[in-house]
Design a protein around this motif. Sequence first.
Motif, short mmCIF file in Angstrom:
data_model
loop_
_atom_site.label_atom_id
_atom_site.label_comp_id
_atom_site.label_asym_id
_atom_site.label_seq_id
_atom_site.Cartn_x
_atom_site.Cartn_y
_atom_site.Cartn_z
N ALA A 86 26.98 58.34 30.54
CA ALA A 86 27.01 57.96 32.35
C ALA A 86 28.51 58.81 32.19
O ALA A 86 29.14 58.47 32.91
N PHE A 88 30.10 61.92 33.68
CA PHE A 88 29.39 63.13 34.84
C PHE A 88 29.29 64.43 34.79
O PHE A 88 30.62 64.74 33.64
N HIS A 90 29.61 66.98 35.96
CA HIS A 90 30.62 67.96 36.43
C HIS A 90 31.41 67.98 36.58
O HIS A 90 32.24 69.21 36.82
N TYR A 99 39.48 60.38 33.90
CA TYR A 99 38.72 59.89 35.27
C TYR A 99 39.82 58.79 35.68
O TYR A 99 39.64 58.47 36.37
N ILE A 103 42.08 57.02 39.23
CA ILE A 103 41.44 56.69 40.11
C ILE A 103 42.72 55.47 39.98
O ILE A 103 43.18 54.95 40.88
N TYR B 165 26.11 56.12 37.10
CA TYR B 165 27.36 56.96 37.29
C TYR B 165 28.29 56.20 38.09
O TYR B 165 28.99 56.10 37.44
N ALA B 169 32.17 54.40 37.35
CA ALA B 169 32.61 54.39 38.35
C ALA B 169 33.86 53.42 38.39
O ALA B 169 35.17 52.71 38.62
N ARG B 170 32.96 52.41 39.16
CA ARG B 170 33.34 50.54 39.70
C ARG B 170 34.27 50.22 38.80
O ARG B 170 34.86 49.58 38.99
N ALA B 174 36.86 51.81 40.88
CA ALA B 174 37.01 53.39 42.26
C ALA B 174 36.37 52.58 43.14
O ALA B 174 35.50 51.85 43.30
N GLN B 178 36.01 56.77 46.88
CA GLN B 178 35.93 57.90 45.96
C GLN B 178 34.96 57.85 45.18
O GLN B 178 34.29 58.52 44.35
N ILE B 179 33.85 56.90 44.95
CA ILE B 179 32.76 57.39 44.38
C ILE B 179 32.02 58.48 44.77
O ILE B 179 31.04 59.26 44.37
N HIS B 182 33.65 61.46 45.01
CA HIS B 182 34.28 61.87 43.27
C HIS B 182 33.56 62.10 42.51
O HIS B 182 32.71 63.33 41.55
N ILE B 183 31.96 61.26 42.16
CA ILE B 183 31.23 61.32 41.77
C ILE B 183 29.49 62.24 42.66
O ILE B 183 28.47 62.58 42.20
N PRO B 186 29.30 65.56 44.91
CA PRO B 186 29.24 66.91 43.41
C PRO B 186 27.82 67.64 43.29
O PRO B 186 27.38 67.72 42.68
N LEU B 187 27.46 65.51 42.66
CA LEU B 187 26.17 66.10 42.02
C LEU B 187 24.75 65.71 42.70
O LEU B 187 24.35 67.07 42.37
#
Lengths: 355, 273
Positions: A86, A88, A90, A99, A103, B165, B169-170, B174, B178-179, B182-183, B186-187
């Motif tokens: 996982a 990212f 990008h 990252y 946060i 993803y 982030a969680r 995040a 924010q998810i 940030h994620i 962009p995707l």
Amino acid sequence: MSAIDLVRLSKVYPGGVTALDGVELAIADGEFFALLGPSGCGKTTLLRTIAGLEEATGGAVLIGGDDVTALPPGRRDVAMVFQDYALFPHMTVTDNIAYPLRIRQVGGAERRAKAAGTAGELGLDALLERRPAQLSGGQQQRVALARAMACHPRAFLLDEPLSNLDARMRLEARTFLKRLQRELRITCVFVTHDQAEALALADRVAGMEDGRVRQVGTPAEVFRRPANTFVASFIGSTPMNLLEGEVREGGRVAVGPAEVPGGPGAGALAPGDPVVYGVRPEYLTYAGEPTGGAFSGEVTVVENLGSAQLVTLDGESGSIQVVVDEDTEVAPGTAAWAVPRPDRVLLYRDGALVP
Amino acid sequence: MSPRRFLAVIGRYTLICLLLAFFSLPLLWLAFAPFDRAPGVAASLPSFTLDNFRELLDNENALRSLRNSLVLAAGTGAIVVTLAALAAYALSRVRLPGRDALLYALLLLSSIVTGTAAMVPLFNLAYELDLIDSQLGVILVLSGGLLPSAVFILKDFTDATPRSYEESARVFGASPLQIVRHIVVPLIRPGLATIAVWSVAQVWGNFLIPFLLLRSPEKSPAAVVMYTFYTEGGQPDLALISTFSLLYSLPVVAMFLFVSSRYGFRFHGGIKH
């Protein structure tokens, strides 16, 4: 302090599927702990429940003595490395590693410096500006580990950490992972369906079946003395021979026409008791001549394992696998005998090991 | 080559040429008429002049209407992209009973909302809400009409992004927003670009809704104002119309070219990557 304690942890999905059924585990601070089981046994659900991605329907999760059962994942202070890493896609390697700090609202320059430091520890210096798609599987895994390390969590949770690597990389990554865990001295829980991986990496292993923990022990314990037939059949690169038998006088066990030594457990049983006779293929000695106290059968399959061969004997006692030295000539179709090593024989009554 | 086959080839190419001419003649007119001293309804090589542009620049209504179009298109585009992204993400992650039926029903109804059939209720609604002759009213109505299709297209993009993803982030702490920032955004950026261009183009070309809801000419967008270009004699002012049409179509073409070079338009949504 970052021990993880699970107290009667249950997870029942809406619709009635029980994924976890009163799991009770105590994982010590700094321990490398494996959750091992076949797919669908609840091991991944257990890991995700520790992370907070799944909500427990009963029981409690304690991390470092704090009850975190009701906390969202971000406030449990654990890091998780996913099976597919996982990363990212990008973001560059630096941004990925930084990252968790982003946060936590760490400033841009500071978090890039910290990310570069962590990347350096894992030998990723040359890759900082790359994107995940430009990395090999092994490098991606290191970036995922670096990202997990960057937030200095109390525990690492790894979901099938080696399954996405090819066979050669896997051994390398295994050694790397074990060394890293030793150096960081961090509590680490990982999920695997590969018993060899669990035995090689973990300080202790929990064998799971149908949402329950069936045995917890060191790799040596679960390998030598599996507590039940499930763990016995699951652990070991060649599965243990498990045969229906009946206890006889003098600590012997009858399996079909063969009467073989019953091992240390036989003394606790009375003659006539039905048992499951367990012996690993490695603990059987192959003989080309008739021998007393041995299983007999016809050689049906010979599998070359490199330094040894796995021979399958089909006889009246059932199908038995024996590991045979590479120098011994074994021809399919011939009669053969397999002699169990008495101190390695395990007897199971109603699925549980007879002590 | 047999004579029979030869004839077939000739026939095929003649047909293609005719079709091509049918579609390219209006475009040729659009390219030539603005530079013509006396533009007619036929496409012809112009006797070159830039007077028509001077005349257009003197016409206050024309330039103001292009600005109005820009306001409507930008406003609607911003609302549609923002709301569609949030809705598509939520719909692809939260299990709702009857979610797909809801989406299909909205998609079906959306073509009615901005269509002729809903003209009267839309007018009444805008009247009750005091949104007559307000650009906000037009933006809201157009957004409402475009949103279902936008959500539907974007949901394909959000469905195709792996959950791990977001879960990753969680675990790092995040928040949902924010998810998304940030994620997810962009995707699904190519999807967002597609939606933005599509909704801007839809608003740019929409005549009915602004014609219905806007009273004052100084608030009307280009598509409506063009309708008012007549000479004193009641004849359509072809010089003004053709010049204005060219100016009117350029921004949309430019935007398509820009976004296409940046993200590359593919047939998004049909096939899961």
